[in-house]
Scaffold this active site. Structure first.
Site, PDB file in Angstrom:
ATOM      1  N   SER A 213       0.821  -1.202   0.000  1.00 61.58           N
ATOM      2  CA  SER A 213       0.000   0.000   0.000  1.00 61.58           C
ATOM      3  C   SER A 213       0.858   1.256   0.000  1.00 61.58           C
ATOM      4  CB  SER A 213      -0.914   0.010   1.219  1.00 61.58           C
ATOM      5  OG  SER A 213      -0.197   0.347   2.390  1.00 61.58           O
ATOM      6  N   GLU A 233       6.536  -0.123  -4.860  1.00 55.01           N
ATOM      7  CA  GLU A 233       5.537  -0.456  -5.878  1.00 55.01           C
ATOM      8  C   GLU A 233       4.168  -0.440  -5.215  1.00 55.01           C
ATOM      9  OE1 GLU A 233       4.218  -4.389  -8.281  1.00 55.01           O
ATOM     10  OE2 GLU A 233       6.359  -3.904  -8.420  1.00 55.01           O
ATOM     11  N   CYS A 267      -2.283  -4.381  -9.387  1.00 53.42           N
ATOM     12  CA  CYS A 267      -2.065  -2.942  -9.241  1.00 53.42           C
ATOM     13  C   CYS A 267      -2.256  -2.171 -10.543  1.00 53.42           C
ATOM     14  CB  CYS A 267      -0.684  -2.669  -8.665  1.00 53.42           C
ATOM     15  SG  CYS A 267       0.684  -3.317  -9.635  1.00 53.42           S
ATOM     16  N   GLU A 361      -8.102   2.926  -5.901  1.00 51.37           N
ATOM     17  CA  GLU A 361      -7.918   1.588  -6.447  1.00 51.37           C
ATOM     18  C   GLU A 361      -8.943   0.639  -5.823  1.00 51.37           C
ATOM     19  OE1 GLU A 361      -4.112  -1.217  -7.372  1.00 51.37           O
ATOM     20  OE2 GLU A 361      -4.261  -0.415  -5.339  1.00 51.37           O
TER      21      GLU A 361
END
Length: 458
Positions: A213, A233, A267, A361
């Site tokens: 996260s 990432e 992602c 997201e």
């Protein structure tokens, strides 16, 4: 103690002991000792041999790993096999790097002061690597962190996601079975979050590889020990633009795959779909029909295409976001709860611009469809968030495809393919809030390398 359960039905798999502060200290001290003993550094041919052996061992357990991925992570078995194959190839990719890894000559004699000198650089391991991984690719993500460390000669301690530690533990067993001496590749299952933070920020760590996260990643970066490098990432809210010239017959399947692969827990998963107004109704009709056909259920079954979310809490969160969007005016197609962790795929039509599904997201089996009239309008809306990762555009005209690809704010733009496309040797990175540094096996290996210049006076 960590209890590992099946993502689909929450059935017990294993109980694993956790590491306390004393165990962390032992592992960090061991890793630091391996790095400081230059005489014990593994030669490139040793590292290459270990990686080749490891790839062979993983290949022998291909079906075992795929089943483990499906059970602990909930990824459908067919996709879990693909993940295992990618992991095997990624280990070979790391071994291949050693054939071309080297420094460069630095020109001398360009000034009077630099006469009679020769200079060149050499590559050295940066030091102890702390790797913190995510649940959604429990084997391949670990490979992306561990294999480059082996290739570059860095001791690595890897912390898998608490929900999916078994693939990591099994892989590290195979690393040692492939010939890796003790202390170079270790695992960590911290007993609490404070210990995880202490691990990442310890001054003996030279490089932090974090996949997870944004909230956690950016906090860790802010408190790293001086000199520690890192790669982060995080996630994205990937936009896809469908131009009026797009071939509907050709785009439905890749967009469905990109949006609902691993129940959207990727992602760079397709999330915001901007469709030209002239195609919107036709696209929705075909897209909804395809989504309705997706087979949802037990991920260990070969025929399953969509499995569960990782926890009941995640399923509840996604469901609540959908309900909020619908209450605010979005039209819902599909969806619904099948079990405590499993949701049927859903499409939301025209959710408000400020809705969570439009700005955050989702990380679930939900895509959002919006209409537009001008492609620059669609690009502006696609670029409007603080996150920026991968994006895609479906077009037939080459000039407008280039225009969209160049103007989309993304680290990678796929033309006539979905936003979740990735190969493990390509650069993979988020921009802005989506990440820091560059992933991908060769790029991670570069991040784990320190360059030293040697100047020789004749």
């Amino acid at each position: 103690m960590i209890e590992v359960v099946q993502a689909f039905d929450r059935a017990h798999i294993a109980n694993l002991p956790t590491d306390d502060a004393s165990a962390l200290e032992t592992k960090l001290s061991t890793a630091q000792a391996r790095f400081r003993d230059r005489a014990a550094w593994l030669q490139p041919h040793d590292r290459m041999r270990i990686l080749r052996n490891l790839a062979g061992l993983v290949e022998k357990q291909r079906e075992v790993f795929a089943t483990l991925i499906a059970r602990e992570g909930g990824k459908p078995y067919a996709d879990a096999l693909v993940e295992t194959d990618r992991a095997i190839d990624g280990i070979h990719n790391a071994a291949d790097l050693l054939r071309a890894r080297g420094g460069v000559e630095i020109p001398m004699g360009l000034s009077v002061a630099s006469e009679n000198r020769r200079a060149w650089t050499i590559k050295e391991p940066i030091g102890v690597v702390a790797a913190i991984s995510a649940f959604n690719h429990p084997l391949n993500l670990i490979v992306h962190q561990v294999a480059p460390a082996i290739a570059t000669g860095c001791p690595v301690i890897v912390k898998p996601a608490a929900a999916t530690p078994l693939c990591c533990l099994e892989l590290v067993k195979l690393v040692h079975g492939a010939g890796m001496p003790d202390g170079w590749v270790q695992t960590l299952l911290p007993e609490n979050r404070a210990l995880s933070e202490a691990f990442a920020t310890d001054p003996r760590v030279a490089f932090l590889s974090f996949i997870g996260s944004a909230k956690v990643g950016w906090r860790l970066r802010s408190i790293l020990a001086p000199g520690t490098r890192c790669a982060l990432e995080h996630g994205g809210v990937a936009p896809v633009i469908i131009d009026r010239s797009a071939d509907l017959d050709a785009i439905i399947e890749p967009i469905a795959k990109g949006g609902y692969y691993h129940a959207g827990q990727v992602c760079v998963s397709v999330q915001r779909i901007y469709v030209h107004s002239q195609l919107k109704d036709a696209f929705l009709e075909r897209f909804a029909a395809r989504i309705e056909q997706l087979r949802v259920g037990d991920p260990t079954l070969a025929e399953t295409e969509i499995g569960p979310l990782i926890t009941p809490a995640e399923a509840e969160r996604v469901e609540s976001w959908v309900d909020q969007a619908v209450a605010a005016g979005a039209r819902q197609i599909g969806g619904g709860r099948l079990s405590q962790t499993t949701l049927k795929p859903a499409v939301l039509v025209d959710p408000p611009a400020g809705a969570k599904v439009s700005t955050h997201e989702i990380f679930g089996p939900v895509t959002c469809v919006y209409g537009y009239d001008d492609i620059d309008e669609a690009i502006a809306r696609a670029n409007s968030l603080e996150v920026a990762f991968q994006a895609s555009v479906f077009k037939r005209e080459l000039d407008t495809a280039f225009h969209a690809a160049e103007w989309l704010d993304a680290s990678a733009v796929m033309v006539n393919d979905h936003s979740a496309f990735r190969t493990d040797w390509m650069p993979f990175a988020g921009r802005r809030a989506s990440g820091y540094g560059i992933g991908g096996i060769p790029y991670t290996a570069h991040e784990m390398t320190a360059e030293k210049m040697i100047v020789f006076k004749q």
